[in-house]
Design an enzyme around this catalytic site. Structure first.
Site, PDB file in Angstrom:
ATOM      1  N   HIS A 147      -6.165  -4.411  12.411  1.00 43.96           N
ATOM      2  CA  HIS A 147      -5.524  -4.874  11.434  1.00 43.96           C
ATOM      3  C   HIS A 147      -4.092  -4.052  11.407  1.00 43.96           C
ATOM      4  O   HIS A 147      -3.419  -4.123  10.463  1.00 43.96           O
ATOM      5  CB  HIS A 147      -6.337  -4.273  10.254  1.00 43.96           C
ATOM      6  CG  HIS A 147      -6.030  -4.816   8.741  1.00 43.96           C
ATOM      7  ND1 HIS A 147      -5.390  -4.024   7.972  1.00 43.96           N
ATOM      8  CD2 HIS A 147      -6.180  -5.949   8.340  1.00 43.96           C
ATOM      9  CE1 HIS A 147      -5.156  -4.636   7.009  1.00 43.96           C
ATOM     10  NE2 HIS A 147      -5.603  -5.874   6.865  1.00 43.96           N
ATOM     11  N   LYS A 180       0.874  -1.131   0.081  1.00 46.14           N
ATOM     12  CA  LYS A 180      -0.022  -0.047  -0.041  1.00 46.14           C
ATOM     13  C   LYS A 180       0.994   1.302   0.081  1.00 46.14           C
ATOM     14  O   LYS A 180       1.476   1.620   1.135  1.00 46.14           O
ATOM     15  CB  LYS A 180      -0.770  -0.098   1.277  1.00 46.14           C
ATOM     16  CG  LYS A 180      -2.132  -1.214   1.155  1.00 46.14           C
ATOM     17  CD  LYS A 180      -1.504  -2.430   2.007  1.00 46.14           C
ATOM     18  CE  LYS A 180      -2.397  -3.247   2.297  1.00 46.14           C
ATOM     19  NZ  LYS A 180      -1.875  -4.676   2.815  1.00 46.14           N
TER      20      LYS A 180
END
Length: 502
Positions: free
Chosen positions: A420, A244
């Protein structure tokens, strides 16, 4: 051997289809189907044996083949094929290495490395040798603690772009936040900003074609990483781009755990609040993040942009930020780069090792390192989600709890939504934040990227955030955990057996 599995599967499908159409229940086709399947299973088993994989993984595959031949064949074809991954990505690996070595040679080491002490110096040296990435002491970083904070900063910086915007994501969704980012990117293209968007073909398989077409029609370049034109013959299916990354004008970057989607803003009814961690980077180290993106772009498009206009970064004059290293790891490397750095962080810790990971399925090296650290009297903590989003991985991770708890590792389950974050903090001074989970897929199959922080203010912020997360988590007690019913233990053990295959 490279294509034999694909050929075998096609033959098997043709024979099975022929058998079905003819409804030949007692005919010879059943015999020939079984013979072909057995032949290819023997060949596959021999191939796995010669690959010298982890013994547990090898034995698991052979057991699956013996117990469930046809299902095992399909499962192996989709998830288990290795095909000597270094051959698949050999071109990418050498191009990346040459480029990063050149940049590393130009940047060199800073005298401040020696001032940081032996422990950080060893980690910096290891990361530089494995990842060909120099450490920067003129880079500003700031921790972004949730989706709202992350996306608000991303939107703010995107709107400031004047030259280029580079994005690389595993998951992109055509929802509210995805649509908002798309509209901003289209507007920036109209302003003359170059927009390049790399998304993973498997992670973003649900992404609407209209989303992609709108960006392309506006003038943005949008490319799928590892497209699956013919899945049955595609030997790259199992190697995914989990990174990402955002780079804006070469001077501002973002990395961390959040993909593009409304669930990362806590808007998923199943999970509710979404606890995640991202990092904004400004200054010299953004060049390394830029290089990672440009090399992935070159691999996917054959177009290179390794020029000064993309590699010159705004470098703050202030030298009090601490050390920052950006490291990319993946199946193209001859080393398991990020796993090796994690291992060194754990084994060289002097006081504490704190880990947060949504998917915890360690290999033997990491597992043993954690147990030895705890047995040595260090404060070793593991923070994991209470509720699963991937059930096989979730249940597999629970099988490691008894031996970790017995060695003195403290385990906490996060209670406020889904956790997460992918964090490692050592001795309250050094930290890793990025996309890498503590599991075998991240270590061996995925392309990942992490920031390693040495005595930065953001590393201290991660310490503070971790302590706050612990406050809203429940500690796992070994006596209570051991009372799980037999059915749950059986499910967990089965998932652990399957985990090396995924």
């Amino acid at each position: 051997m490279k294509n034999i599995v694909g050929i075998g599967l096609l033959i098997l499908m043709l024979v099975s289809t022929w058998h079905f159409l003819l409804n030949d229940v007692d005919g010879g086709l059943i015999f020939y189907s079984s013979l072909i399947l057995t032949l290819f299973l023997v060949i596959i088993g021999f191939n796995i044996f010669l690959e010298n994989r982890d013994p547990i993984q090898t034995i698991t595959w052979l057991v699956i083949f013996c117990a469930f031949p046809f299902i095992g064949f399909i499962f192996y074809y989709l998830f288990g094929r290795n095909f000597r991954k270094e051959r698949i990505f050999r071109k990418k690996y050498f191009l990346d290495k040459q480029t990063f070595v050149k940049i590393s040679g130009e940047a060199g080491y800073n005298e401040r490395i020696k001032e940081m002490g032996e422990h950080p110096q060893q980690l910096i040296t290891l990361a530089n040798r494995l990842g060909n990435s120099p450490v920067s002491f003129t880079t500003e970083t700031r921790v972004l603690r949730n989706g709202e904070e992350t996306f608000s900063n991303i939107i703010e910086e995107l709107k400031k772009a004047r030259h280029h915007i580079h994005l690389e994501y595993y998951i992109v969704r055509d929802d509210r936040i995805g649509g908002l980012l798309k509209d901003i990117l289209i507007q920036k293209v109209k302003e003359g900003v170059k927009v390049r968007f790399l998304y993973d073909a498997v992670g973003s398989w649900k992404l609407a074609r209209s989303y992609i077409d709108e960006l392309k029609n506006a003038g943005a370049e949008m490319v799928a990483f590892g497209p699956l034109h013919l899945p049955l013959l595609n030997n790259k299916f199992n190697f995914r781009n989990h990174r990402k990354i955002i780079v804006i004008d070469g001077s501002v970057g973002f990395i961390g755990g959040l993909n593009i989607g409304d669930e990362y803003l806590g808007q998923d009814q199943k999970f509710g609040s979404w606890r995640d961690t991202h990092l904004i980077i400004k200054g010299e180290a953004v060049r390394t993040l830029q290089l990672i993106f440009l090399q992935d772009w070159y691999y996917s498009t054959n177009n290179s942009f390794l020029s000064d206009e993309y590699l010159m970064t705004g470098m703050p004059n202030h030298h009090g930020y601490g050390g920052v290293q950006l490291i990319g790891g993946g199946p193209d490397s001859e080393w398991t780069i990020i796993k090796s750095i994690f291992f060194k962080m754990i084994t060289s810790a002097e006081k504490s090792v704190w880990i947060a990971s949504p998917y915890f399925v360690p290999d033997d090296n990491i597992l043993q390192a954690l147990k030895v650290a705890a047995l040595s009297g260090l404060d070793v903590r593991l923070l994991v989600p209470k509720n699963p989003d991937k059930r096989i991985v979730f249940h597999a991770s629970r099988t490691y709890f008894p031996e970790l708890l017995a060695s003195g590792v403290r385990i906490f389950q996060y209670n406020e939504g889904f956790m997460h974050s992918k964090i490692i903090i050592v001795d309250d001074q050094m930290a890793s934040i990025g996309t890498t989970n503590i599991d075998m897929r991240s270590f061996h199959l995925n392309f990942e990227v992490n920031a390693f922080l040495y005595r930065t203010e953001s590393a201290q912020q991660l310490v503070n955030d971790y302590m706050e997360d612990i406050k809203v988590s429940k500690e796992v007690e070994i006596d209570e955990f051991s009372k799980r019913n037999f059915g749950l233990k059986l499910l967990e053990s089965t998932c652990r057996l399957l985990s090396p295959l995924l």
